[in-house]
Design a protein around this motif. Structure first.
Motif, PDB file in Angstrom:
ATOM      1  N   ALA A 162       0.853  -1.255  -0.122  1.00  0.00           N
ATOM      2  CA  ALA A 162      -0.041   0.097   0.090  1.00  0.00           C
ATOM      3  C   ALA A 162       0.986   1.306  -0.158  1.00  0.00           C
ATOM      4  CB  ALA A 162      -0.888  -0.066   1.023  1.00  0.00           C
ATOM      5  N   THR A 163       0.270   2.420  -0.801  1.00  0.00           N
ATOM      6  CA  THR A 163       1.250   3.330  -0.888  1.00  0.00           C
ATOM      7  C   THR A 163       0.702   4.804  -0.243  1.00  0.00           C
ATOM      8  OG1 THR A 163       0.044   3.627  -2.951  1.00  0.00           O
ATOM      9  CG2 THR A 163       2.266   2.719  -2.934  1.00  0.00           C
ATOM     10  N   HIS A 164      -1.000   4.855  -0.179  1.00  0.00           N
ATOM     11  CA  HIS A 164      -1.364   6.037   0.147  1.00  0.00           C
ATOM     12  C   HIS A 164      -2.401   5.891   1.388  1.00  0.00           C
ATOM     13  CE1 HIS A 164      -0.655   6.922  -3.959  1.00  0.00           C
ATOM     14  NE2 HIS A 164      -1.071   8.234  -3.820  1.00  0.00           N
ATOM     15  N   VAL A 165      -2.179   7.182   2.130  1.00  0.00           N
ATOM     16  CA  VAL A 165      -3.328   7.155   3.228  1.00  0.00           C
ATOM     17  C   VAL A 165      -4.210   8.398   2.802  1.00  0.00           C
ATOM     18  CG1 VAL A 165      -3.670   8.112   5.651  1.00  0.00           C
ATOM     19  CG2 VAL A 165      -1.575   6.613   4.933  1.00  0.00           C
ATOM     20  N   ILE A 166      -5.358   8.110   2.973  1.00  0.00           N
ATOM     21  CA  ILE A 166      -6.512   8.729   2.703  1.00  0.00           C
ATOM     22  C   ILE A 166      -6.852   9.927   4.067  1.00  0.00           C
ATOM     23  CG2 ILE A 166      -8.928   9.215   1.884  1.00  0.00           C
ATOM     24  CD1 ILE A 166      -8.603   6.540   0.075  1.00  0.00           C
ATOM     25  N   ALA A 167      -6.923  10.947   4.052  1.00  0.00           N
ATOM     26  CA  ALA A 167      -7.184  11.654   5.146  1.00  0.00           C
ATOM     27  C   ALA A 167      -8.435  12.595   4.898  1.00  0.00           C
ATOM     28  CB  ALA A 167      -5.931  12.385   5.360  1.00  0.00           C
ATOM     29  N   ARG A 185       1.977   8.525   0.715  1.00  0.00           N
ATOM     30  CA  ARG A 185       1.345   9.574  -0.055  1.00  0.00           C
ATOM     31  C   ARG A 185       0.159   9.934   0.539  1.00  0.00           C
ATOM     32  NH1 ARG A 185       2.610   9.688  -5.574  1.00  0.00           N
ATOM     33  NH2 ARG A 185       1.309  11.707  -5.461  1.00  0.00           N
ATOM     34  N   LEU A 186       0.067  11.308   0.780  1.00  0.00           N
ATOM     35  CA  LEU A 186      -1.256  11.625   1.667  1.00  0.00           C
ATOM     36  C   LEU A 186      -2.203  12.132   0.468  1.00  0.00           C
ATOM     37  CD1 LEU A 186      -2.587  12.964   3.962  1.00  0.00           C
ATOM     38  CD2 LEU A 186      -1.490  14.968   3.643  1.00  0.00           C
ATOM     39  N   CYS A 187      -3.345  11.502   0.773  1.00  0.00           N
ATOM     40  CA  CYS A 187      -4.599  11.903  -0.309  1.00  0.00           C
ATOM     41  C   CYS A 187      -5.421  12.711   0.826  1.00  0.00           C
ATOM     42  CB  CYS A 187      -4.961  10.713  -0.884  1.00  0.00           C
ATOM     43  SG  CYS A 187      -6.558  11.091  -1.830  1.00  0.00           S
ATOM     44  N   VAL A 188      -5.737  14.054   0.562  1.00  0.00           N
ATOM     45  CA  VAL A 188      -6.827  14.851   1.280  1.00  0.00           C
ATOM     46  C   VAL A 188      -7.934  14.815   0.642  1.00  0.00           C
ATOM     47  CG1 VAL A 188      -7.149  16.941   2.446  1.00  0.00           C
ATOM     48  CG2 VAL A 188      -4.950  16.165   2.625  1.00  0.00           C
ATOM     49  N   VAL A 189      -9.179  14.195   1.172  1.00  0.00           N
ATOM     50  CA  VAL A 189     -10.301  14.442   0.686  1.00  0.00           C
ATOM     51  C   VAL A 189     -11.123  15.513   1.225  1.00  0.00           C
ATOM     52  CG1 VAL A 189     -10.415  11.938  -0.043  1.00  0.00           C
ATOM     53  CG2 VAL A 189     -11.645  12.903   2.183  1.00  0.00           C
ATOM     54  N   ALA A 190     -12.003  16.443   0.513  1.00  0.00           N
ATOM     55  CA  ALA A 190     -12.876  17.267   0.878  1.00  0.00           C
ATOM     56  C   ALA A 190     -13.963  17.154   1.820  1.00  0.00           C
ATOM     57  CB  ALA A 190     -13.367  18.291  -0.365  1.00  0.00           C
ATOM     58  N   ASN A 191     -14.348  18.122   2.681  1.00  0.00           N
ATOM     59  CA  ASN A 191     -15.430  17.781   3.679  1.00  0.00           C
ATOM     60  C   ASN A 191     -16.500  18.355   2.905  1.00  0.00           C
ATOM     61  OD1 ASN A 191     -13.872  16.966   5.836  1.00  0.00           O
ATOM     62  ND2 ASN A 191     -12.904  18.896   5.939  1.00  0.00           N
ATOM     63  N   ALA A 202     -18.217  11.107   3.508  1.00  0.00           N
ATOM     64  CA  ALA A 202     -17.753   9.819   3.481  1.00  0.00           C
ATOM     65  C   ALA A 202     -17.735   9.092   1.866  1.00  0.00           C
ATOM     66  CB  ALA A 202     -18.714   8.930   4.353  1.00  0.00           C
ATOM     67  N   SER A 203     -18.363   9.920   1.183  1.00  0.00           N
ATOM     68  CA  SER A 203     -18.628   9.452  -0.258  1.00  0.00           C
ATOM     69  C   SER A 203     -17.021   9.737  -0.846  1.00  0.00           C
ATOM     70  CB  SER A 203     -19.473  10.131  -1.004  1.00  0.00           C
ATOM     71  OG  SER A 203     -19.598  11.315  -1.117  1.00  0.00           O
ATOM     72  N   SER A 204     -16.584  10.879  -0.501  1.00  0.00           N
ATOM     73  CA  SER A 204     -15.218  11.400  -1.095  1.00  0.00           C
ATOM     74  C   SER A 204     -14.350  10.454  -0.619  1.00  0.00           C
ATOM     75  CB  SER A 204     -14.843  12.706  -0.827  1.00  0.00           C
ATOM     76  OG  SER A 204     -15.030  13.175   0.701  1.00  0.00           O
ATOM     77  N   VAL A 205     -14.473   9.719   0.248  1.00  0.00           N
ATOM     78  CA  VAL A 205     -13.292   9.093   0.809  1.00  0.00           C
ATOM     79  C   VAL A 205     -13.665   7.682  -0.122  1.00  0.00           C
ATOM     80  CG1 VAL A 205     -12.692   7.286   2.813  1.00  0.00           C
ATOM     81  CG2 VAL A 205     -13.313   9.732   3.274  1.00  0.00           C
ATOM     82  N   GLY A 420      -6.471  26.634   7.069  1.00  0.00           N
ATOM     83  CA  GLY A 420      -7.106  26.996   8.332  1.00  0.00           C
ATOM     84  C   GLY A 420      -8.484  26.765   8.334  1.00  0.00           C
ATOM     85  N   ALA A 421      -9.248  26.914   7.246  1.00  0.00           N
ATOM     86  CA  ALA A 421     -10.780  26.686   7.355  1.00  0.00           C
ATOM     87  C   ALA A 421     -11.296  25.338   6.985  1.00  0.00           C
ATOM     88  CB  ALA A 421     -11.294  27.623   6.453  1.00  0.00           C
ATOM     89  N   HIS A 422     -10.292  24.306   6.714  1.00  0.00           N
ATOM     90  CA  HIS A 422     -10.621  23.119   6.410  1.00  0.00           C
ATOM     91  C   HIS A 422     -11.516  22.742   5.446  1.00  0.00           C
ATOM     92  CE1 HIS A 422      -9.490  22.772  10.762  1.00  0.00           C
ATOM     93  NE2 HIS A 422     -10.496  23.524  11.030  1.00  0.00           N
ATOM     94  N   ALA A 423     -11.435  23.979   4.672  1.00  0.00           N
ATOM     95  CA  ALA A 423     -12.371  23.921   3.407  1.00  0.00           C
ATOM     96  C   ALA A 423     -11.667  25.092   2.448  1.00  0.00           C
ATOM     97  CB  ALA A 423     -13.876  24.181   3.570  1.00  0.00           C
ATOM     98  N   ASP A 424     -12.091  24.852   1.080  1.00  0.00           N
ATOM     99  CA  ASP A 424     -11.508  25.810   0.228  1.00  0.00           C
ATOM    100  C   ASP A 424     -12.231  27.005   0.165  1.00  0.00           C
ATOM    101  OD1 ASP A 424     -10.081  23.611  -0.698  1.00  0.00           O
ATOM    102  OD2 ASP A 424     -10.608  23.583  -2.758  1.00  0.00           O
ATOM    103  N   ASP A 425     -13.294  27.099   0.514  1.00  0.00           N
ATOM    104  CA  ASP A 425     -14.267  28.217   0.340  1.00  0.00           C
ATOM    105  C   ASP A 425     -15.149  28.525   1.383  1.00  0.00           C
ATOM    106  OD1 ASP A 425     -15.712  25.990   0.065  1.00  0.00           O
ATOM    107  OD2 ASP A 425     -16.523  26.391  -1.706  1.00  0.00           O
TER     108      ASP A 425
END
Lengths: 462, 462, 462, 462
Positions: A162-167, A185-191, A202-205, A420-425
Motif C-alpha cells: 500500500a502507498t496512500h493514506v486517505i485523510a 503519499r497523502l490523499c486529502v479528501v474534501a469535507n 464519506a463518499s469522497s473517501v 485553516g478553514a478545513h475547506a477551500d471556500d
C-alpha cells in the motif's frame, strides 16, 4: 523505612506514638499495594507528599540507586548534574529495552514499573472518560503526530504494497505530516458543509479509494477533536466503510478524551465497523507538559505490535508526568474536571454570544463540536483579520486562532486553499476559541472581555 | 529582578551593599548574554544556582508564565500537578511546532530558546570531542534507535524506490530494528576477524549491494561504538565505497563521542568519502537520563530536512537535561572527563588482566576499541557462562555482558547465529566490560574485585 | 520499597528483577535501622537520594501527613504555600513541646525523631572531632550568642543572687552581648601579650572576682575560637580557678570543633577543673546555613536542664540541616575535612607569608591559634587601613577583617578601646584571615593573589 | 529576564516573540519594584513560579553566590550538602548581625532584604487583620514562648529591681514558662467565672500587685487566644490598670491575629491604657511551619530595643517561610481566609451542637471566644475522659484536647489544680476543639462524625 525499623524507634521515642506512625505507614503501603495490584487510578487523589514519596521509592528500585552498585557497561545512568538527577527523580534508564518499548529492563525495575503502571492507569482514564470497552494502550515518548507516524509504520508491515493514506481534510500540519514522515503519499479528501458545520464527506473517501485502488490504501486517517466549525469526523460511517473494504482506520483523537462526543464516536465506530487505533495527546487530555501521546486500540495484539516496532529506549519523563498527575487527580477529581469542562464550554459560548451580538457578529452553529467555537469576523476585511490574532496575543490571550480563509499552504505535497478553514471556500473569516480541560471559569470572563476590547480597538484602527 | 529594581532597594538597605549585589547581577547577566550570543559551552562550568536561575528565567519567557495570561486554545500548558510543573520548571509547551521540530513557537519563546541553544551547545560539544569541522546537529526526543529510523525515513524521500539497508553485523537489537521500524528490509553482512578483533568486511558490503542492486539500497548502516571484540567499523573504506556508488552512509555513533578513535573515524570518513549522518546517544555521551539522541551531519540542509520531517512537537526534557549538564560541565570539565575516561580504560584493562591471569583467562587484543574489553571465559562450559552474568548483577555489578556464542536470535527477520558475538562462530565465550565516560577510578577496582570473587564462586559451583 | 508490596509487583514485572530491587530496599532499611539503633554518623556518607528519601519517610510520620488526618486544634501544621511545604519537607510541627525543647510531640513523631537523632549525631561528631568523653548536647534553634544567653539564664536559677559575668576580652559583639541579654552585668578583663599573641591573663579574672565578690559572679565566660593574634583562652587555668572558687565556666567554642587545639583545651579544662558548658555554632562547624548552635557539656543533667528551660517549640530547620549534612558527610568525609583544614591553614600561612614579604609586612606569630592569621599593615597609616577591607570585599574576598586598633566601641555598657584588637594598645594594624572548614585549596591562592593586588593598589592610592 | 540580554536573543529567535517575553519580564520586574518600594503584601497573590524566581534572585544577592567570590573568614556560607543548600535557596548567612537581629549584613544583602521586607509585610498583615494603627514588629527566630521571654529580658533593663511577673491564669505551659526562663518569679492570679466562661478577674491582678509591691512587678502577662471556656483576657481593663500603675503589659496574642475579637481587644487596650508589646505565633496565624513569632507593639523604639537585645544571628528560615506565604496569599486571599475562618467556626459550632444533643451533652456558652469551643463530657466519669482524647487521635483527629479538671501540675514553681481548665474547680469535664485559620469546611464534618462515633464507642467500653 517501613516494616520493622519502627520497632527500633521505640528506643528513642514512646512506643505508642511510634505505633501511630507505623499505622500511617502501613496504610500508605497498603494504598500502594492496592494501586499495583488493581492498576487503577485511586478514587481519591493522593496528596502531593504521598506521590512524591512513592516516586522516590520506585526510583530506588533502579539498579543505579542500589547502595554499592558499580557500573561496567556503557549506559549506567551516571547522571552528571545534580539538578538533572533531581528533576528526573534520579531515574536515568528510560523505558523500554532495545527490543520493545514495553520490555522490562532488569537494571531498571523502577522505571519499568512506571512504564507499565502508567499504561494501565491511562487505560483506566480512557475508560473513565467513556471509552468502552476498556482499551489497550501505551504512552509513546513523542507527541500525537509522531505517534500517528508510528501507527502507519506498523501498518506498512501489514499492507506492504500500500502507498496512500486517505485523510479527511483537517488543517493541522502535524496531522497531515504524520503520513509524509511515515513515507506514504497523502490523499486529502474534501469535507462537506451542513449548516455552519464542516463535516465528513464519506463518499469522497470512497471515491478516493476507488481512484487509488483500495489495495493501495494503507489506511484512512480521521479526526475527532478539531477546531470549529470543523465537526468531528463521522467515525461510524467511516469505520463501516473501512470494515467493508478491509482498510484500516486510524483516528487522531488528539484532545478528544475530554469530550463525551468524541468518545462516543470512537465507541460507535468500534461497535459498527473497524477502528484499528486511536491516538491522543497526553498534554491536552491529562494536563502535563507536551511530550507524550497515547496509542490505544481494542485489539491488544495490534497495539502491542506497534509498541514492539519502536526500536530502543525512550524517556521516562512523559510517563512519569502522567503517572503523577493521575495519582493526584484520582477518579473523583478527574470526573469533576471532565464535567466542569462542559459547563465552561457553555459559559464560554454564552459569553462570546454576548460579545458577538454587541459587535454584529455571531457564533457559528456547530453542535457536533463541544470543545471549540467559531466567532465570525464578517464586519472586517478578510485581508486584515490576522492582525486581530496578534492583538489578542499581545493582550495575553493565547491560543485563539484567526482564520481568514485566504491563505494557501502546501503540506506533505498537498496544496490546501483556504488553509485553516478545513475547506477551500469557507464563507466567513472567523476566530476560534476552545474550552479545554483545565480552563478556569474566571478565564472565560477575561477572554470575553479582552476580545471585546480588542475588537473595539481593531475597528478603530481599520 | 535585575536592572533598576536595585535602586529601589537602597531605601531599605545601605546603597554600597546594594551596589555590590548589583554588580554581581550584572556579571551574571553578562555571562548569559555571552552564552546566547556565542552559543558555546562556557569555559568554566556555571554553578548549580546560576544554572537553576537561568532555566527559571528562560521558563518565565513562555506565555503560560506571563502574569495575567489566559488560554483560549486546546494546548495552553495547563499543568495540573504542582510536582510535575516543578520538575519541568513549569515548561509545558515542548519543543517544535506542527511543522518542524526546529520551529519556534510564538507562545513559547523560552522553550524555543532551550531547543535552539542546546542544539548549538551540542554541536560545540561534538567539536570539542574532536569532530571536524563543527557539525550541524539537533536533539531528537527519542533515543538512538528511533533517531536512526528517522534518518531512514528521510532517506526514503530521497531514494523512493530503494528497499534495503545494508548493515555490518553488530548484535544490538535497536540498531537493527531501526531499519525495520522505518519499513525497510535489513541486510546484515558478516564481519571478518583480524586476530582477536571482529572487523568490517567491506567487500561483503559491496557484494550485498551488488546482489540487491545498488539502486535498491537505501543506505549502508555502520557502527563505531560497540562491544569488544567487535571493532568500530572501517568508516573510511565504507564511506569511500558509498561515495563511489552514490549510496548514503548512516553511522550509529551511539557512545562514540567519548572515544577519540570513533571521532577520528567519523572525521576520516567525511574527509575521504560520503558520510550523510551520524547519530549519538545523549545519555551515554553527556551523562543525562535516557531520552534523547543527537542527529548530526556536515550538510546543514540535510540535517535540517530530517528535523523538518518530524511531525509535531516533542518533549523539552531531553534538551533541557543536556543544556543544564553542558552548562555545569563547562569546556574544562568536559575535556577533563574525556581524558579521564582514557585513563580509566587503561586502568580497567590492567586490573582485568591481573584477574584474567589469575584465572587462566586473557583479555582479547582489541586495539581499535578503546571503550570496552572482552575477558575470555575459556575455562568454563559455554552452556553455563550466562550464569556468571547473573552472579555479577546480584553482586551489584551492572552492565557486564556475558556472551556464550551459543544463542541464535531473529531480529528484523534476520536470523543471527552466535547472537551477542557479532559473528556466527566466535571461538571464545567471554565477558565484556566497558570504561565509559563518568566511570570513577574506584569503580574499576570494585569491578575487578567482584569479578574475581564471582569467578571463584562460579568455579566452585560448576 | 515497603515490605510486602514487592510481592504485588511480581504480577507486573519478572520476579527475579523485583527481588533484586527488594534486596536493595532491605539493605536500605537495614542502614536506617542501624542508624536509629546506634545513633552514630555512618562511616560512609549516604547518597543524596538516600538522605532525601529518609527525610521524606520520617516526615510521613508526623500526623499532618497521615492520610485522612483532620485537625481540630489551633496548630495543625497547615502549611499554606506548597513551596514552603516542600522546602521544609512538609515538616510543620517544629521541635520541642510547651515544656521542653527535647520533649517528644505525640502529633509529630517524625519531627521528634529528627530532633533526638540529630542531637545524638552531633554528640558523635563532637567526639569524632576529639572531645573526650563523648559530651551530652542539643541543638538550639538560635545561633551561638543567644545559646550563651540561654546558658546564663539557666545559671541564674542556680546562682540566684549572682549579678556579674566575668569575660576575658574578645572583641566579638554577640559574645559580649549574650551576657547583657541574659540580664547580667558584664565585666571584661584585659588579656596579656606573649610575643605577638594576646592571651588569657588568669590573674585578672581572679582580681575581678575578688572585687565583685565571688558569690556575685554568675560565671566566667571564656573563648576558644577567635581571630589571631588573639589566642584561645587558657581554659585549663581558668577551669582550675573556677573549680577552686565554685564558679561556673561557660566556654564559647564557636568554631572550635574544627580545631584540634580548641578541642584539646576543652578536654584539658574538663580534666583538671570545672567546665560547665561549651557552645558551638552549627554553621561554622558543620557547614550548614546560620541558624543553630550546639550547647554541650559533660553533665547530662545540667545540659538537659538548659533544654528544659526553653519555653515552647522551635524550628526544626537547624536540626534538619545538620542531620542531612552529617548523613552525607559520614565519618570518613568529616574526618577528611578536618584534616584537610589543617593542611589548608598551612598553605594559607605560606601563601600569605610570601605576600607579606613582598610588601614588607609579616604574619604575626600566633602558634596557639591554628584557624586564623594576622597579616600586619605596618606600612600604612592606621587611619586608612579600613579602606583595604572594602577593597578586598569589592574584589570578591569576603570575610577578611582589617583591624586598625583606633576604634572605640561600647558593648553591653563596657567601653572597649582598640576595638577589634582584643587589647587597648595593640602595636600593629593588621588584617585577619581564616582557614575554616570547607575552604578549598584553590581559594587560598585566590585570596593571596587578590590581597597582593589590593595592597599594590592601596599603596598607589595613598 | 535580565534587561538587555533580550536583544541578544533576537539573533536566535524572531524579534516580535522575544519582545513579548521581554514585556512579561518587565512586568515582573515592575511588580518586584513595587513590592520593595511599597513594602506591602500585593493585592493579588503571586504565582508559585514568580515567588520561587523572586527568592532565587534575592538569594543571588548574597556574597557567597557572587561568581568568583572566595571566603577568607570563618562564616562564609559554605553549605556542604546540596540538599541543604537547595531547601534553603542557598541562603546561608542567616539574618541579623552580631549586634542586632535587624542589622544589615554587608556580606548578605539578599538575606538582609528578606529580613526587612518580611517584617514590613507582617506589619501589613497585622493591619489587614485589623490592628490599628499599623504596628511595628519583627519576626523572631523562635516561637511564642521564647519571644515572650525576650520581651521580659528587655523589661529587666527597664525595671532592674523588679522580680515578679503577674499572669492571669491560662493553662499553657510555654506561656507560663516564658517568665521562668527570663529569670523572674511567676505569680498566677485566678480567673472568675461568668456563666460558662472563665474570664479575667482584674481585681485579683491588683491585689497580687499590692502584695508583691507594684515596683517589684516586671509586667502583667495577659492572653487573648486561648481554649474555651477560657475567654480572652479583658485587655482594656488590664491596660487601664497598667497605665495607672506604670506597669508594663505584655500580651500573648499567640493565634489571635485570626480573630477579630482578639484584634479588637488589642486595639482597645492600646486606646484606653498601656500595652507595651504583643506577641503572636507565625505558624498559627500565617500557616507556616513552627519556628517564628512576631513581636509587635505601637512604640517603634521599644520594639526595636527588643530586637537590639538579641545577641547575634538567627536562621533566615522563619522569615523566608512567612515572606513566601504572604506573597502567595496576597491581600485578597488572606482576607478571604480570615472571613472563611469565621464561617467555619459557626459551622463547627452547629455540627458539634448536633452531636452534643445526640449524646446528652452541650456546647459551653463562650461568646467571647470565637476560635474554640468546649463540648461537655458530663455523662462520663471524669477519671475516664482522657481516654476519649486518645480515641480521637487514633481516629486521626488531632488537636482535640480533653480536660478532666482532675489533674494538678506545677509549672514554673506554681502549683495549678484542675490543670487544663484554667481554674481550680471547673464543674465539667470537656473536650475543646478549635476552628483555626486554614481549616477546611470538609474537615468540620469529619471531626463531628468521628467525635460522634468515638463517643458511641467510648460509652460502650465504659
Amino acid at each position: 523505612m517501613m516494616g520493622d525499623p519502627f520497632e527500633s524507634l521505640t528506643a528513642l521515642l514512646p512506643a505508642n506514638y511510634v505505633h501511630m506512625a507505623r499505622d500511617a505507614a502501613l496504610a500508605s503501603t497498603s494504598r500502594i499495594r492496592h494501586l499495583v495490584t488493581q492498576r487503577k487510578i485511586p478514587d481519591v487523589g493522593w496528596s502531593v507528599n504521598e506521590i512524591d514519596l512513592f516516586v522516590r521509592q520506585i526510583a530506588a528500585m533502579d539498579s543505579n540507586a542500589f547502595p554499592g552498585n558499580v557500573g561496567a557497561g556503557e549506559r549506567e545512568s551516571r547522571i552528571f548534574s545534580v539538578l538533572v538527577a533531581q528533576r528526573n527523580y534520579n531515574l536515568g534508564h528510560g523505558i523500554g529495552r532495545s527490543g520493545d518499548i514495553l520490555a522490562v529492563q532488569p537494571k531498571a525495575v523502577g522505571s519499568s514499573l512506571i512504564n507499565h503502571l502508567t499504561n494501565h492507569l491511562v487505560s483506566h482514564a480512557l475508560s473513565l472518560a467513556g471509552i468502552q470497552p476498556k482499551p489497550h494502550c501505551f504512552i509513546t515518548p513523542f507527541a500525537t503526530g509522531m505517534a500517528l507516524t508510528m501507527c502507519f509504520l506498523r501498518l506498512r508491515h501489514m499492507r506492504p504494497n500500500a502507498t496512500h493514506v486517505i485523510a479527511t481534510r483537517v488543517d493541522q500540519k502535524s496531522h497531515l505530516k504524520s503520513v509524509e514522515a511515515a513515507g506514504f503519499r497523502l490523499c486529502v479528501v474534501a469535507n462537506s458543509r451542513r449548516g455552519d458545520e464542516i463535516t465528513t464527506d464519506a463518499s469522497s473517501v470512497a471515491e478516493a479509494a476507488e481512484s487509488i485502488g483500495v489495495e493501495n490504501v494503507v489506511a484512512v486517517l480521521a479526526v475527532t477533536s478539531c477546531f470549529a466549525p470543523r465537526a468531528p469526523d463521522d467515525l461510524p460511517t467511516l469505520s463501516t466503510w473501512c470494515k467493508d473494504q478491509g482498510v484500516p482506520l486510524v483516528v487522531n483523537n488528539a484532545y478528544g478524551v475530554q469530550s463525551s462526543k468524541c468518545v462516543h464516536l470512537v465507541n460507535e465506530a468500534r461497535r459498527v465497523g473497524r477502528l484499528d487505533v486511536f491516538v491522543q495527546s497526553c498534554d491536552k487530555n491529562f494536563m502535563v507538559p507536551v511530550g507524550g501521546a497515547v496509542i490505544a486500540g481494542f485489539d491488544k495484539e495490534f497495539v502491542d505490535s506497534i509498541a514492539a516496532l519502536y526500536p530502543g529506549r525512550a524517556s521516562c519523563g512523559p510517563s512519569l508526568d502522567v503517572l503523577m498527575t493521575l495519582l493526584e487527580l484520582g477518579v473523583n477529581r478527574y470526573k469533576q474536571l471532565l464535567s466542569q469542562r462542559k459547563t465552561i464550554y457553555e459559559k464560554l459560548k454564552s459569553a462570546l454570544q454576548i460579545v458577538a451580538a454587541k459587535h454584529g457578529e455571531r457564533i457559528l452553529e456547530t453542535k457536533s463540536n463541544n470543545i471549540s467555537l467559531a466567532f465570525t469576523l464578517d464586519n472586517y476585511p478578510k485581508e486584515d483579520v490576522s492582525k486581530l490574532g496578534s492583538m489578542l496575543f499581545t493582550r495575553n490571550v493565547s491560543g485563539a486562532r484567526v482564520v481568514s480563509g485566504l491563505e494557501t499552504k502546501t503540506v506533505a505535497d498537498v496544496r490546501l486553499c483556504g488553509w485553516g478553514a478545513h475547506a477551500d471556500d469557507h464563507p466567513s473569516a472567523y476566530l476560534t476559541v476552545a474550552a479545554a480541560i483545565g480552563m478556569k471559569p474566571e478565564e472565560v470572563d477575561i477572554v470575553a472581555k479582552r476580545l471585546d476590547k480588542a475588537l473595539q480597538k481593531f475597528k478603530q484602527d481599520l
